[in-house]
Design a protein around this motif. Structure first.
Motif, PDB file in Angstrom:
ATOM      1  N   PHE A 395       0.852  -1.195   0.000  1.00 48.39           N
ATOM      2  CA  PHE A 395       0.000   0.000   0.000  1.00 48.39           C
ATOM      3  C   PHE A 395       0.881   1.235   0.000  1.00 48.39           C
ATOM      4  O   PHE A 395       1.889   1.309   0.719  1.00 48.39           O
ATOM      5  N   MET A 396       0.523   2.206  -0.808  1.00 50.04           N
ATOM      6  CA  MET A 396       1.232   3.479  -0.836  1.00 50.04           C
ATOM      7  C   MET A 396       0.206   4.582  -1.065  1.00 50.04           C
ATOM      8  O   MET A 396      -0.499   4.596  -2.090  1.00 50.04           O
ATOM      9  N   GLU A 397       0.083   5.507  -0.098  1.00 56.03           N
ATOM     10  CA  GLU A 397      -0.922   6.564  -0.192  1.00 56.03           C
ATOM     11  C   GLU A 397      -0.614   7.520  -1.335  1.00 56.03           C
ATOM     12  O   GLU A 397      -1.508   7.958  -2.055  1.00 56.03           O
ATOM     13  N   GLU A 398       0.660   7.817  -1.506  1.00 66.61           N
ATOM     14  CA  GLU A 398       1.094   8.656  -2.620  1.00 66.61           C
ATOM     15  C   GLU A 398       2.078   7.829  -3.435  1.00 66.61           C
ATOM     16  O   GLU A 398       3.279   7.813  -3.163  1.00 66.61           O
ATOM     17  N   PRO A 399       1.588   7.133  -4.439  1.00 65.04           N
ATOM     18  CA  PRO A 399       2.415   6.156  -5.154  1.00 65.04           C
ATOM     19  C   PRO A 399       3.524   6.786  -5.986  1.00 65.04           C
ATOM     20  O   PRO A 399       3.379   7.902  -6.500  1.00 65.04           O
ATOM     21  N   VAL A 400       4.614   6.058  -6.094  1.00 61.84           N
ATOM     22  CA  VAL A 400       5.690   6.459  -6.992  1.00 61.84           C
ATOM     23  C   VAL A 400       5.309   6.023  -8.402  1.00 61.84           C
ATOM     24  O   VAL A 400       4.384   5.233  -8.588  1.00 61.84           O
ATOM     25  N   PRO A 401       5.977   6.537  -9.443  1.00 57.64           N
ATOM     26  CA  PRO A 401       5.650   6.139 -10.819  1.00 57.64           C
ATOM     27  C   PRO A 401       5.749   4.616 -11.003  1.00 57.64           C
ATOM     28  O   PRO A 401       6.621   3.953 -10.435  1.00 57.64           O
ATOM     29  N   LYS A 402       4.830   4.065 -11.761  1.00 53.29           N
ATOM     30  CA  LYS A 402       4.746   2.651 -12.112  1.00 53.29           C
ATOM     31  C   LYS A 402       4.411   1.752 -10.927  1.00 53.29           C
ATOM     32  O   LYS A 402       4.591   0.540 -10.991  1.00 53.29           O
ATOM     33  N   TYR A 403       3.935   2.334  -9.844  1.00 54.69           N
ATOM     34  CA  TYR A 403       3.505   1.532  -8.695  1.00 54.69           C
ATOM     35  C   TYR A 403       2.195   0.844  -9.046  1.00 54.69           C
ATOM     36  O   TYR A 403       1.221   1.500  -9.434  1.00 54.69           O
ATOM     37  N   LYS A 404       2.151  -0.471  -8.950  1.00 57.97           N
ATOM     38  CA  LYS A 404       0.992  -1.224  -9.430  1.00 57.97           C
ATOM     39  C   LYS A 404       0.245  -1.956  -8.313  1.00 57.97           C
ATOM     40  O   LYS A 404      -0.472  -2.911  -8.576  1.00 57.97           O
ATOM     41  N   ARG A 405       0.445  -1.489  -7.072  1.00 58.30           N
ATOM     42  CA  ARG A 405      -0.260  -2.146  -5.980  1.00 58.30           C
ATOM     43  C   ARG A 405      -1.337  -1.215  -5.422  1.00 58.30           C
ATOM     44  O   ARG A 405      -1.870  -0.382  -6.151  1.00 58.30           O
ATOM     45  N   LEU A 406      -1.670  -1.366  -4.165  1.00 52.49           N
ATOM     46  CA  LEU A 406      -2.823  -0.652  -3.618  1.00 52.49           C
ATOM     47  C   LEU A 406      -2.515   0.822  -3.357  1.00 52.49           C
ATOM     48  O   LEU A 406      -1.534   1.156  -2.682  1.00 52.49           O
ATOM     49  N   THR A 407      -3.387   1.666  -3.890  1.00 52.96           N
ATOM     50  CA  THR A 407      -3.285   3.096  -3.637  1.00 52.96           C
ATOM     51  C   THR A 407      -4.687   3.686  -3.795  1.00 52.96           C
ATOM     52  O   THR A 407      -5.478   3.203  -4.626  1.00 52.96           O
ATOM     53  N   PRO A 408      -5.076   4.650  -2.984  1.00 49.66           N
ATOM     54  CA  PRO A 408      -6.442   5.183  -3.045  1.00 49.66           C
ATOM     55  C   PRO A 408      -6.824   5.615  -4.457  1.00 49.66           C
ATOM     56  O   PRO A 408      -6.128   6.403  -5.088  1.00 49.66           O
ATOM     57  N   GLY A 409      -7.954   5.064  -4.927  1.00 52.46           N
ATOM     58  CA  GLY A 409      -8.433   5.412  -6.252  1.00 52.46           C
ATOM     59  C   GLY A 409      -7.617   4.835  -7.382  1.00 52.46           C
ATOM     60  O   GLY A 409      -7.818   5.205  -8.547  1.00 52.46           O
ATOM     61  N   GLY A 410      -6.700   3.944  -7.064  1.00 52.71           N
ATOM     62  CA  GLY A 410      -5.813   3.390  -8.081  1.00 52.71           C
ATOM     63  C   GLY A 410      -6.406   2.199  -8.800  1.00 52.71           C
ATOM     64  O   GLY A 410      -7.616   1.945  -8.756  1.00 52.71           O
ATOM     65  N   GLN A 411      -5.536   1.444  -9.469  1.00 56.41           N
ATOM     66  CA  GLN A 411      -5.953   0.306 -10.266  1.00 56.41           C
ATOM     67  C   GLN A 411      -6.418  -0.859  -9.384  1.00 56.41           C
ATOM     68  O   GLN A 411      -6.093  -0.932  -8.211  1.00 56.41           O
ATOM     69  N   GLU A 412      -7.194  -1.747 -10.009  1.00 48.23           N
ATOM     70  CA  GLU A 412      -7.594  -2.965  -9.312  1.00 48.23           C
ATOM     71  C   GLU A 412      -6.388  -3.875  -9.135  1.00 48.23           C
ATOM     72  O   GLU A 412      -5.493  -3.924  -9.973  1.00 48.23           O
ATOM     73  N   CYS A 413      -6.396  -4.627  -8.036  1.00 51.83           N
ATOM     74  CA  CYS A 413      -5.365  -5.628  -7.773  1.00 51.83           C
ATOM     75  C   CYS A 413      -6.039  -6.956  -7.454  1.00 51.83           C
ATOM     76  O   CYS A 413      -7.202  -6.995  -7.024  1.00 51.83           O
ATOM     77  N   ARG A 414      -5.294  -8.026  -7.647  1.00 49.21           N
ATOM     78  CA  ARG A 414      -5.809  -9.352  -7.299  1.00 49.21           C
ATOM     79  C   ARG A 414      -5.325  -9.752  -5.919  1.00 49.21           C
ATOM     80  O   ARG A 414      -4.151  -9.584  -5.585  1.00 49.21           O
ATOM     81  N   LEU A 415      -6.231 -10.276  -5.113  1.00 48.14           N
ATOM     82  CA  LEU A 415      -5.830 -10.999  -3.908  1.00 48.14           C
ATOM     83  C   LEU A 415      -5.622 -12.441  -4.339  1.00 48.14           C
ATOM     84  O   LEU A 415      -6.532 -13.070  -4.889  1.00 48.14           O
ATOM     85  N   LYS A 416      -4.453 -12.972  -4.116  1.00 50.09           N
ATOM     86  CA  LYS A 416      -4.068 -14.272  -4.633  1.00 50.09           C
ATOM     87  C   LYS A 416      -5.142 -15.340  -4.368  1.00 50.09           C
ATOM     88  O   LYS A 416      -5.502 -15.618  -3.222  1.00 50.09           O
ATOM     89  N   GLY A 417      -5.703 -15.898  -5.456  1.00 50.29           N
ATOM     90  CA  GLY A 417      -6.672 -16.976  -5.352  1.00 50.29           C
ATOM     91  C   GLY A 417      -8.043 -16.558  -4.874  1.00 50.29           C
ATOM     92  O   GLY A 417      -8.917 -17.416  -4.708  1.00 50.29           O
ATOM     93  N   ALA A 418      -8.243 -15.248  -4.616  1.00 57.70           N
ATOM     94  CA  ALA A 418      -9.507 -14.815  -4.000  1.00 57.70           C
ATOM     95  C   ALA A 418     -10.306 -13.899  -4.936  1.00 57.70           C
ATOM     96  O   ALA A 418     -11.005 -14.370  -5.838  1.00 57.70           O
ATOM     97  N   TYR A 419     -10.201 -12.578  -4.731  1.00 51.59           N
ATOM     98  CA  TYR A 419     -11.033 -11.621  -5.462  1.00 51.59           C
ATOM     99  C   TYR A 419     -10.196 -10.446  -5.951  1.00 51.59           C
ATOM    100  O   TYR A 419      -9.036 -10.248  -5.523  1.00 51.59           O
ATOM    101  N   LEU A 420     -10.837  -9.638  -6.809  1.00 52.00           N
ATOM    102  CA  LEU A 420     -10.276  -8.355  -7.202  1.00 52.00           C
ATOM    103  C   LEU A 420     -10.696  -7.314  -6.175  1.00 52.00           C
ATOM    104  O   LEU A 420     -11.832  -7.322  -5.692  1.00 52.00           O
ATOM    105  N   ILE A 421      -9.758  -6.428  -5.842  1.00 50.37           N
ATOM    106  CA  ILE A 421     -10.078  -5.353  -4.896  1.00 50.37           C
ATOM    107  C   ILE A 421      -9.542  -4.028  -5.443  1.00 50.37           C
ATOM    108  O   ILE A 421      -8.633  -4.000  -6.263  1.00 50.37           O
ATOM    109  N   ARG A 422     -10.147  -2.963  -4.957  1.00 51.00           N
ATOM    110  CA  ARG A 422      -9.669  -1.622  -5.286  1.00 51.00           C
ATOM    111  C   ARG A 422      -9.596  -0.818  -4.000  1.00 51.00           C
ATOM    112  O   ARG A 422     -10.530  -0.833  -3.187  1.00 51.00           O
ATOM    113  N   CYS A 423      -8.499  -0.140  -3.784  1.00 47.97           N
ATOM    114  CA  CYS A 423      -8.291   0.631  -2.556  1.00 47.97           C
ATOM    115  C   CYS A 423      -9.138   1.903  -2.577  1.00 47.97           C
ATOM    116  O   CYS A 423      -9.193   2.624  -3.584  1.00 47.97           O
ATOM    117  N   THR A 424      -9.762   2.162  -1.422  1.00 44.74           N
ATOM    118  CA  THR A 424     -10.599   3.366  -1.307  1.00 44.74           C
ATOM    119  C   THR A 424     -10.042   4.365  -0.308  1.00 44.74           C
ATOM    120  O   THR A 424     -10.522   5.502  -0.233  1.00 44.74           O
TER     121      THR A 424
END
Length: 564
Positions: A395-424
């Motif tokens: 998780f990164m509140e203010e992401p650096v360039p090309k950061y592809k994990r959880l960030t508010p309003g950012g891209q969807e990520c996969r929880l391994k074997g579970a569901y898609l989530i988006r950080c709010t």
């Protein structure tokens, strides 16, 4: 001879030639030996030698003896004898009933020394150590000894009195009479026996004279019927003396000495004296500290015998000393564990993640593969609920360039074997530290695949269920030394110790299944686990206990060797 006759190194080429009709070993069974000195634990350097000794015998359907080289009793101990046997068995080798001690041959070695005196080939010398160095000569000046022509009867009398303890240490030595002008200084009347008043770990105080290695070893080889005495390159200049002893003593067989290059690895030391100092000064937790190059240390760290034998096979056998990158050993382990390790999820630096649109009182089971590379490894079920743990750096509140994990309003990520989530968003404490990551999930994406087939750009994140997670201590290891050549000239190896060689993480979270794994047996490698995205880990057999999980990282997932 075994069916496999393809030569894979120069030692095998020599043996195969000698096994041919008319060869030195025609009709004989290949017979080698591994002769460790029981004054410390075996390390990765010894491993090369023992795999050559035992492996060569294996290749040709021969025999390999295990012989403790206890002719020097100064620092020998039964603790080391037991540990050496355990390590060799762990690697998958066995000596059957051919287990010997060099001290078993003290009586016979003494008799052979007497026979050399009677032949006029050995004499009792009175030179002190300082005089010995003074009279050693150089490449243009022969060595000398005023006692070289002492009469045989006088030599016999003095040597017997040496054995009977009538003289102090250093008063006399027994020397071979060979060639004081030899260009090989090992042949300039070398010492065969010296006086030592020290208790032997097996013989007690029976003996106060002890044979030198160069005299005792060829005798022991010949008495055991060894055909090929394989040793490291440092003994190459000692081979003429080895042959001299075999030729001039009345022995039942004539072994051949063949030398190979020793194993050097960067970022470590191979001297047992230096390793013992690390233990005695408390620089490490013991001989089996997972940072040590000892076999028991590597085993505790999670190294497998298959990986180590593969490493020894791949580095080969040569006549030229070289240094191998430690990353290559790690690469061999990584290759082995990738095929065999069970995949699990563990969060090393946890932060709480709450899926705000997941029902508070709901929990479900998700089926995951134990090892996708092994169809027979099966599956297991893990729990999933509203509250999870993920890595803090996912998780990164203010992401650096090309950061592809959880960030508010950012891209969807996969929880391994579970569901898609988006950080709010996130929740912080009074100091501004993030204590909870807030997300929403897509209920129609079980298994991590969206129902509408949309492309997910974010990363796949590992996690554990907060409701069932188990606490664990995780130990991350790095090189014991920060200098690639701590044994180099003008260096104190203790000054080269890496202060960051061990990092201990507490409060880590692992899936519940790991709380039920059995403690590893003594002398066995613990079951390996791949913590997804983190590396390969195993339970620490010394410090873990029921209710207190301690995992050692064996090796990271990143293959630094291939990258280089």
């Amino acid at each position: 001879m075994a069916e496999e006759t393809m030569s894979t190194n120069f030692i095998h080429a020599i043996i195969e030639e000698e096994l041919q009709p008319g060869g030195r070993c025609e009709g004989k069974r290949v017979h080698t030996r591994f002769p460790p000195e029981p004054n410390g634990y075996l390390h990765i350097g010894h491993c090369k030698a023992l795999t050559i000794d035992f492996g060569t015998a294996e290749k040709y359907g021969g025999l390999c003896n295990l012989r403790m080289d206890d002719t020097n009793p100064a620092k020998e101990d039964t603790e080391y004898v037991d540990a050496i046997q355990e390590d060799i068995h762990w690697l998958g080798f066995d000596w059957d009933d051919r287990f010997y001690y060099g001290s078993d041959y003290f009586e016979k070695t003494y008799e052979l020394a007497v026979s050399l005196i009677k032949k006029g080939l050995a004499y009792v010398c009175e030179l002190t150590p300082d005089q010995f160095r003074e009279f050693r000569g150089d490449t243009t000046t022969p060595a000398k000894s005023p006692w070289r022509d002492r009469p045989v009867e006088e030599n016999l009398d003095l040597f017997e009195r040496m054995k009977n303890g009538e003289f102090p240490e250093g008063r006399y030595t027994l020397r071979a009479k060979i060639d004081l002008a030899s260009g090989n200084f090992n042949m300039r009347d070398p010492v065969l026996y010296r006086i030592r008043y020290i208790e032997h770990h097996r013989q007690g105080t029976k003996w106060c004279i002890f044979p030198m290695y160069d005299f005792a070893h060829p005798i022991q080889d010949a008495l055991e019927g060894i055909t090929h005495s394989l040793c490291s390159l440092e003994y190459e200049n000692h081979r003429p003396l080895y042959d001299w002893v075999v030729d001039n003593c009345d022995l039942p067989s004539k072994p051949r000495q063949i030398e190979f290059a020793r194993l050097g690895i960067n970022y470590t030391v191979m001297s047992k004296r230096k390793l013992r100092l690390l233990v005695e000064e408390g620089r490490v937790s013991g001989w089996d500290d997972p940072r040590m190059p000892t076999l028991c240390g590597l085993r505790r760290r999670g190294y497998t015998p298959e990986a180590i034998r593969d490493f020894c096979e791949r580095i080969g056998v040569s006549k030229v000393d070289s240094t191998v990158d430690w990353a290559f050993l790690e690469s061999c382990l990584r290759d082995d564990l990738n095929e065999t390790a069970q995949r699990v999820m563990g969060v090393l630096r946890p932060v709480r993640l709450t899926i705000t649109n997941y029902p508070e009182d709901q929990q479900e089971e998700i089926e995951v593969e134990n090892n996708p590379l092994d169809p027979e490894a099966g599956t297991r079920k893990i729990t999933f609920s509203r509250h999870l743990y993920v890595e803090a750096d996912d998780f990164m509140e203010e992401p650096v360039p090309k950061y592809k994990r959880l960030t508010p309003g950012g891209q969807e990520c996969r929880l391994k074997g579970a569901y898609l989530i988006r950080c709010t968003g996130c929740v912080k404490d009074e100091s501004g530290q993030v204590v909870e990551v807030l997300c929403e999930y897509d209920p129609e994406s079980k298994g991590g695949n969206p129902a509408d087939g949309r492309k997910v750009k974010g990363a796949t994140i590992h996690w554990v269920d907060a409701a069932t997670a188990v606490d664990a201590e995780i130990r991350l290891y790095d090189y014991l030394f920060s200098d690639a050549a701590p044994d180099g000239p003008d260096k104190d190896f203790l000054d080269c110790l890496n202060p960051d060689s061990l990092q201990v993480l507490t409060g880590c979270k692992v899936e519940k299944s790991l709380a039920e794994i059995p403690m590893p047996e003594q002398g066995k490698t613990a079951q390996a686990y791949q913590f997804m995205r983190q590396g390969y880990f195993c339970l620490d057999h010394r410090d873990a206990s029921p209710g207190h999980l301690v995992f050692n990282r064996s090796v990271s997932l990143k293959d630094g060797f291939k990258k280089k």
